[in-house]
Design a protein around this motif. Sequence first.
Motif, mmCIF file in Angstrom:
data_model
loop_
_atom_site.group_PDB
_atom_site.id
_atom_site.type_symbol
_atom_site.label_atom_id
_atom_site.label_comp_id
_atom_site.label_asym_id
_atom_site.label_seq_id
_atom_site.Cartn_x
_atom_site.Cartn_y
_atom_site.Cartn_z
ATOM 1 N N VAL A 116 0.863 -1.178 0.000
ATOM 2 C CA VAL A 116 0.000 0.000 0.000
ATOM 3 C C VAL A 116 0.900 1.228 0.000
ATOM 4 O O VAL A 116 1.914 1.256 0.704
ATOM 5 N N PHE A 117 0.526 2.244 -0.792
ATOM 6 C CA PHE A 117 1.287 3.481 -0.892
ATOM 7 C C PHE A 117 0.409 4.652 -0.464
ATOM 8 O O PHE A 117 -0.767 4.702 -0.822
ATOM 9 N N TYR A 118 0.997 5.597 0.290
ATOM 10 C CA TYR A 118 0.290 6.809 0.715
ATOM 11 C C TYR A 118 1.062 8.038 0.272
ATOM 12 O O TYR A 118 2.280 8.118 0.459
ATOM 13 N N ALA A 119 0.354 8.999 -0.323
ATOM 14 C CA ALA A 119 0.952 10.273 -0.720
ATOM 15 C C ALA A 119 0.145 11.399 -0.088
ATOM 16 O O ALA A 119 -1.070 11.490 -0.296
ATOM 17 N N SER A 120 0.810 12.241 0.693
ATOM 18 C CA SER A 120 0.132 13.395 1.275
ATOM 19 C C SER A 120 0.040 14.494 0.219
ATOM 20 O O SER A 120 0.837 14.530 -0.719
ATOM 21 N N PRO A 121 -0.939 15.409 0.350
ATOM 22 C CA PRO A 121 -1.100 16.449 -0.661
ATOM 23 C C PRO A 121 -0.041 17.542 -0.562
ATOM 24 O O PRO A 121 0.578 17.727 0.484
ATOM 25 N N MET A 122 0.140 18.275 -1.647
ATOM 26 C CA MET A 122 1.087 19.386 -1.678
ATOM 27 C C MET A 122 0.524 20.617 -0.965
ATOM 28 O O MET A 122 1.272 21.466 -0.519
ATOM 29 N N ILE A 123 -0.803 20.714 -0.907
ATOM 30 C CA ILE A 123 -1.489 21.858 -0.296
ATOM 31 C C ILE A 123 -2.315 21.348 0.879
ATOM 32 O O ILE A 123 -3.026 20.362 0.754
ATOM 33 N N TRP A 175 -0.562 20.922 -9.282
ATOM 34 C CA TRP A 175 -0.927 22.001 -10.203
ATOM 35 C C TRP A 175 -1.458 23.217 -9.454
ATOM 36 O O TRP A 175 -1.172 24.352 -9.826
ATOM 37 N N LEU A 176 -2.216 23.003 -8.405
ATOM 38 C CA LEU A 176 -2.727 24.117 -7.606
ATOM 39 C C LEU A 176 -1.572 24.894 -6.971
ATOM 40 O O LEU A 176 -1.566 26.127 -6.969
ATOM 41 N N LEU A 177 -0.581 24.184 -6.472
ATOM 42 C CA LEU A 177 0.587 24.839 -5.883
ATOM 43 C C LEU A 177 1.339 25.655 -6.942
ATOM 44 O O LEU A 177 1.747 26.792 -6.686
ATOM 45 N N VAL A 210 0.103 27.010 -9.694
ATOM 46 C CA VAL A 210 -0.717 28.179 -10.023
ATOM 47 C C VAL A 210 -0.580 29.246 -8.943
ATOM 48 O O VAL A 210 -0.393 30.437 -9.247
ATOM 49 N N ILE A 211 -0.637 28.860 -7.688
ATOM 50 C CA ILE A 211 -0.501 29.822 -6.585
ATOM 51 C C ILE A 211 0.874 30.491 -6.631
ATOM 52 O O ILE A 211 0.989 31.709 -6.478
ATOM 53 N N LEU A 212 1.933 29.713 -6.846
ATOM 54 C CA LEU A 212 3.275 30.286 -6.910
ATOM 55 C C LEU A 212 3.439 31.246 -8.093
ATOM 56 O O LEU A 212 4.076 32.293 -7.973
ATOM 57 N N VAL A 213 2.863 30.900 -9.247
ATOM 58 C CA VAL A 213 2.932 31.783 -10.418
ATOM 59 C C VAL A 213 2.203 33.093 -10.113
ATOM 60 O O VAL A 213 2.709 34.175 -10.438
ATOM 61 N N ILE A 214 1.035 33.035 -9.499
ATOM 62 C CA ILE A 214 0.290 34.243 -9.147
ATOM 63 C C ILE A 214 1.109 35.118 -8.189
ATOM 64 O O ILE A 214 1.192 36.339 -8.376
ATOM 65 N N VAL A 215 1.728 34.523 -7.202
ATOM 66 C CA VAL A 215 2.551 35.282 -6.251
ATOM 67 C C VAL A 215 3.730 35.942 -6.952
ATOM 68 O O VAL A 215 4.013 37.123 -6.747
#
Length: 158
Positions: free
Chosen positions: A117-124, A142-144, A146-151
């Motif tokens: 079993v594999f677990y991956a926590s989210p980036m956000i 992708w959300l991370l 987009v947020i970094l590009v906006i900043v």
Amino acid sequence: MTHPGDPANQPQQPTGTPLPGQWQGAPGQWQGAPPPQQPRGGAGGLLLLTLQGSPLTASMLTPKVFIDGFPVGAAYGLNTIPVPPGRHTVRAEATWIVKYGQASYDFDAQPGQQVEVFYASPMIQFMKGRMGPVKQKRPGVWLLVVILVIVVVIVVVS
């Protein structure tokens, strides 16, 4: 003077209520955390749980892992956890101020079987994690981005 055969020199067997983490009863019944060794009464299976990432790439705090609702010590990378035969639920969650990244997976363990079993926590934070029988993609990449590009755009424009 005591003799080697004297009952006073024999190791004492524990009595009374088992300590948390000791196997108790029939397969599928836990007393405290899952046992560190194979349970009595038959060979069990092994859960090969991989917590993807590291303190540098995921979270400084290691995700919490639970099997059938009971906490299990785990670290980033491969964790080998003995389980009794039967149906089980493994659940993981990350914590940073609040709980996030919750994910769970049901599996059947047969005697002598190894279940990956594999677990991956989210980036956000505030997103759900992913858990399954194959390596998982980290949610929120992708959300991370987009947020970094906006900043960066806001900083460059001002």
